[in-house]
Design a protein around this motif. Structure first.
Motif, PDB file in Angstrom:
ATOM      1  N   GLY A   3       0.786  -1.228   0.000  1.00 38.53           N
ATOM      2  CA  GLY A   3       0.000   0.000   0.000  1.00 38.53           C
ATOM      3  C   GLY A   3       0.813   1.270   0.000  1.00 38.53           C
ATOM      4  N   ILE A   4       2.104   1.189  -0.294  1.00 40.59           N
ATOM      5  CA  ILE A   4       2.944   2.391  -0.396  1.00 40.59           C
ATOM      6  C   ILE A   4       2.485   3.199  -1.600  1.00 40.59           C
ATOM      7  CG2 ILE A   4       5.314   3.171  -0.843  1.00 40.59           C
ATOM      8  CD1 ILE A   4       6.193   0.699   0.853  1.00 40.59           C
ATOM      9  N   ASP A   5       2.507   4.522  -1.471  1.00 43.52           N
ATOM     10  CA  ASP A   5       1.866   5.388  -2.463  1.00 43.52           C
ATOM     11  C   ASP A   5       2.656   5.571  -3.751  1.00 43.52           C
ATOM     12  OD1 ASP A   5      -0.467   6.249  -0.837  1.00 43.52           O
ATOM     13  OD2 ASP A   5       1.082   7.117   0.445  1.00 43.52           O
ATOM     14  N   PHE A   6       3.995   5.518  -3.684  1.00 46.85           N
ATOM     15  CA  PHE A   6       4.797   5.941  -4.837  1.00 46.85           C
ATOM     16  C   PHE A   6       6.102   5.175  -4.871  1.00 46.85           C
ATOM     17  CE2 PHE A   6       8.239   8.679  -6.463  1.00 46.85           C
ATOM     18  CZ  PHE A   6       7.758   8.982  -7.731  1.00 46.85           C
ATOM     19  N   ILE A   7       6.555   4.830  -6.071  1.00 51.13           N
ATOM     20  CA  ILE A   7       7.894   4.291  -6.279  1.00 51.13           C
ATOM     21  C   ILE A   7       8.590   5.147  -7.330  1.00 51.13           C
ATOM     22  CG2 ILE A   7       7.065   2.591  -7.993  1.00 51.13           C
ATOM     23  CD1 ILE A   7       9.949   1.932  -5.536  1.00 51.13           C
ATOM     24  N   GLY A   8       9.799   5.608  -7.013  1.00 52.39           N
ATOM     25  CA  GLY A   8      10.558   6.447  -7.933  1.00 52.39           C
ATOM     26  C   GLY A   8      11.861   5.772  -8.327  1.00 52.39           C
ATOM     27  N   LEU A   9      12.197   5.814  -9.608  1.00 52.89           N
ATOM     28  CA  LEU A   9      13.429   5.224 -10.127  1.00 52.89           C
ATOM     29  C   LEU A   9      14.331   6.324 -10.663  1.00 52.89           C
ATOM     30  CD1 LEU A   9      11.963   2.168 -12.092  1.00 52.89           C
ATOM     31  CD2 LEU A   9      12.446   2.375  -9.643  1.00 52.89           C
ATOM     32  N   GLY A  10      15.554   6.371 -10.164  1.00 55.21           N
ATOM     33  CA  GLY A  10      16.498   7.400 -10.598  1.00 55.21           C
ATOM     34  C   GLY A  10      17.205   7.022 -11.883  1.00 55.21           C
ATOM     35  N   GLU A  11      17.546   8.035 -12.665  1.00 53.31           N
ATOM     36  CA  GLU A  11      18.264   7.837 -13.932  1.00 53.31           C
ATOM     37  C   GLU A  11      19.750   8.107 -13.729  1.00 53.31           C
ATOM     38  OE1 GLU A  11      19.118  10.223 -18.082  1.00 53.31           O
ATOM     39  OE2 GLU A  11      17.363  10.767 -16.895  1.00 53.31           O
ATOM     40  N   HIS A  12      20.578   7.102 -14.027  1.00 47.23           N
ATOM     41  CA  HIS A  12      22.029   7.273 -13.976  1.00 47.23           C
ATOM     42  C   HIS A  12      22.663   6.526 -15.140  1.00 47.23           C
ATOM     43  CE1 HIS A  12      20.903   8.337  -9.846  1.00 47.23           C
ATOM     44  NE2 HIS A  12      22.000   9.073  -9.853  1.00 47.23           N
ATOM     45  N   HIS A  13      23.910   6.869 -15.420  1.00 38.89           N
ATOM     46  CA  HIS A  13      24.611   6.290 -16.560  1.00 38.89           C
ATOM     47  C   HIS A  13      26.043   5.952 -16.133  1.00 38.89           C
ATOM     48  CE1 HIS A  13      21.277   7.590 -19.176  1.00 38.89           C
ATOM     49  NE2 HIS A  13      21.270   8.657 -18.396  1.00 38.89           N
ATOM     50  N   ARG A  14      26.152   5.058 -15.133  1.00 38.91           N
ATOM     51  CA  ARG A  14      27.444   4.710 -14.567  1.00 38.91           C
ATOM     52  C   ARG A  14      27.372   3.274 -14.031  1.00 38.91           C
ATOM     53  NH1 ARG A  14      29.314   8.599 -10.546  1.00 38.91           N
ATOM     54  NH2 ARG A  14      29.982   6.858  -9.241  1.00 38.91           N
ATOM     55  N   ALA A  15      28.529   2.691 -13.763  1.00 35.01           N
ATOM     56  CA  ALA A  15      28.613   1.261 -13.470  1.00 35.01           C
ATOM     57  C   ALA A  15      27.946   0.868 -12.165  1.00 35.01           C
ATOM     58  CB  ALA A  15      30.081   0.830 -13.452  1.00 35.01           C
ATOM     59  N   ASP A  16      27.885   1.771 -11.182  1.00 34.23           N
ATOM     60  CA  ASP A  16      27.390   1.381  -9.860  1.00 34.23           C
ATOM     61  C   ASP A  16      25.878   1.487  -9.716  1.00 34.23           C
ATOM     62  OD1 ASP A  16      27.880   4.074 -10.180  1.00 34.23           O
ATOM     63  OD2 ASP A  16      28.635   4.409  -8.162  1.00 34.23           O
ATOM     64  N   PHE A  17      25.177   2.008 -10.725  1.00 40.10           N
ATOM     65  CA  PHE A  17      23.716   2.081 -10.705  1.00 40.10           C
ATOM     66  C   PHE A  17      23.181   1.428 -11.978  1.00 40.10           C
ATOM     67  CE2 PHE A  17      24.805   6.158  -8.382  1.00 40.10           C
ATOM     68  CZ  PHE A  17      24.573   5.628  -7.114  1.00 40.10           C
ATOM     69  N   ALA A  18      22.149   0.598 -11.827  1.00 36.03           N
ATOM     70  CA  ALA A  18      21.677  -0.209 -12.956  1.00 36.03           C
ATOM     71  C   ALA A  18      20.624   0.478 -13.808  1.00 36.03           C
ATOM     72  CB  ALA A  18      21.120  -1.545 -12.438  1.00 36.03           C
ATOM     73  N   ILE A  19      19.991   1.530 -13.287  1.00 32.90           N
ATOM     74  CA  ILE A  19      18.836   2.114 -13.980  1.00 32.90           C
ATOM     75  C   ILE A  19      19.273   3.294 -14.846  1.00 32.90           C
ATOM     76  CG2 ILE A  19      16.573   3.185 -13.714  1.00 32.90           C
ATOM     77  CD1 ILE A  19      16.370   1.784 -10.990  1.00 32.90           C
ATOM     78  N   SER A  20      19.182   3.117 -16.160  1.00 38.49           N
ATOM     79  CA  SER A  20      19.438   4.224 -17.084  1.00 38.49           C
ATOM     80  C   SER A  20      18.186   4.609 -17.868  1.00 38.49           C
ATOM     81  CB  SER A  20      20.564   3.867 -18.062  1.00 38.49           C
ATOM     82  OG  SER A  20      20.195   2.744 -18.858  1.00 38.49           O
TER      83      SER A  20
END
Length: 343
Positions: free
Chosen positions: A44-61
């Protein structure tokens, strides 16, 4: 306040490790983040946010692609970025991608626009860092025109003009909820008010109450513009476990790994245990038992009068299984406790 207060989670898709301590492939991290969002929806959590990155230590681009995948597996949670680096993207394509997510999710999409605290996207996509401010200002100006969902006639200095141009697909109902993410610049706070957009404060260090002047500035700017102020949210890092001691012990080494890696790029000294404890006790690191984290969240809500609190639940290579447990405690215990404290 308690009826309108929203609770969110966000992540950059930090590359985590497996049981043997080896870094997981980016593809597995992406699949794990989708599972984490599904759990958040079930809680029931209201929101999920995904960050945009372009580097090896973060998977979400490509947050929007992941949000579409999450939309197919969830029912009610709102889906957004945290943040979209508008300066190195095209405003029309950003709008189209999020309007598509909005359609796929039956109206649950949001976007948080920011300049980004990392600069890898500028050379990657061929943008000049010397135009850092100008790019964001001009692209935000165009994006706000797109939100009206009317034929756009617009001219700037850094891209070709538009003449009576419609953009597809349109938002089916209402308009795309759009926030401005701000890390502590008064100019950015005033800009959000000028464009009549809600404000998301990234508070990642120090006492959250030090951001009270920015809240006051935001409300004062709206008053001078003769408009009612929009909501304010806060994004801060944290981790929830069964006890304060467990939470600190499980988080410290991984949080330090992330903090020292980024700090080394920016000239910061390595983080010691004393700094970690100080941030946990007096700063903006929401780490501890559900009761401890809830008290800290409630204090921030009261001090700043915010309408949404977003916990950045991932920090360095902390394993997926521990993140899932932290999310569960946040949804099942922290959120109800905060609501009771504010009732």
């Amino acid at each position: 306040m308690t009826t309108s207060l929203e609770f969110g989670l966000d992540t950059f898709g930090d590359v985590t490790r497996d049981a043997a301590g080896a870094a997981l492939p980016h593809a597995q991290v992406i699949r794990n983040v989708i599972d984490e969002a599904v759990l958040a929806d079930e809680l029931g959590i209201d929101f999920i946010g995904l960050g945009e990155h372009h580097r090896a230590d973060f998977a979400i681009s490509a947050p929007e692609v992941m949000l579409a995948a999450i939309a197919a597996r969830t029912k009610r949670i709102r889906l957004g970025s945290a943040v979209t680096v508008l300066s190195s993207d095209d405003p029309i394509r950003v709008f189209q991608r999020f309007s598509t997510v909005d359609a796929a999710s039956n109206g649950r999409a949001e976007v948080i626009l920011g300049r980004g605290s990392f600069t890898e996207s500028f050379p990657l996509f061929g943008f000049d860092l010397n135009q850092y401010e100008a790019l964001f200002e001009e692209k935000l100006d165009l994006f706000v025109e797109l939100l009206k969902q009317e034929p756009v006639t617009w001219q700037g200095k850094l891209r070709a003009p538009l003449n009576n141009q419609l953009v597809f697909p349109p938002i089916e109902h209402g308009r795309l909820k759009t926030w401005i993410g701000v890390g502590g610049s008064p100019e950015s706070v005033v800009r959000a008010a000028r464009y009549d957009l809600p404000l998301l404060l990234a508070i990642i260090g120090g006492d959250p109450k030090r951001f009270a002047p920015y809240v006051e500035l935001y409300h004062r700017a709206f008053k001078q513009l003769g408009r009612p102020a929009k909501p304010i949210g806060v994004h801060s890092p944290g981790y929830v476990a069964d006890s304060d001691e467990q939470a600190r012990e499980e988080l410290f080494s991984d949080y330090k790994t992330m903090r020292d890696r980024i700090g080394g790029e920016r000239g910061w000294p390595p983080m010691g245990r004393d700094e970690f404890v100080r941030e946990a006790e007096q700063g903006s690191l929401y780490v501890g038992s559900p009761e401890t984290v809830a008290r800290k969240v409630a204090a921030t809500v009261k001090a700043l009068g915010i309408a949404r609190f977003q916990l950045k639940y991932s920090a360095g290579p902390l394993p997926h299984e521990k993140l899932m447990r932290s999310i569960e405690l946040y949804g099942r215990k922290v959120v109800p406790l905060v609501r009771d404290m504010l009732a």
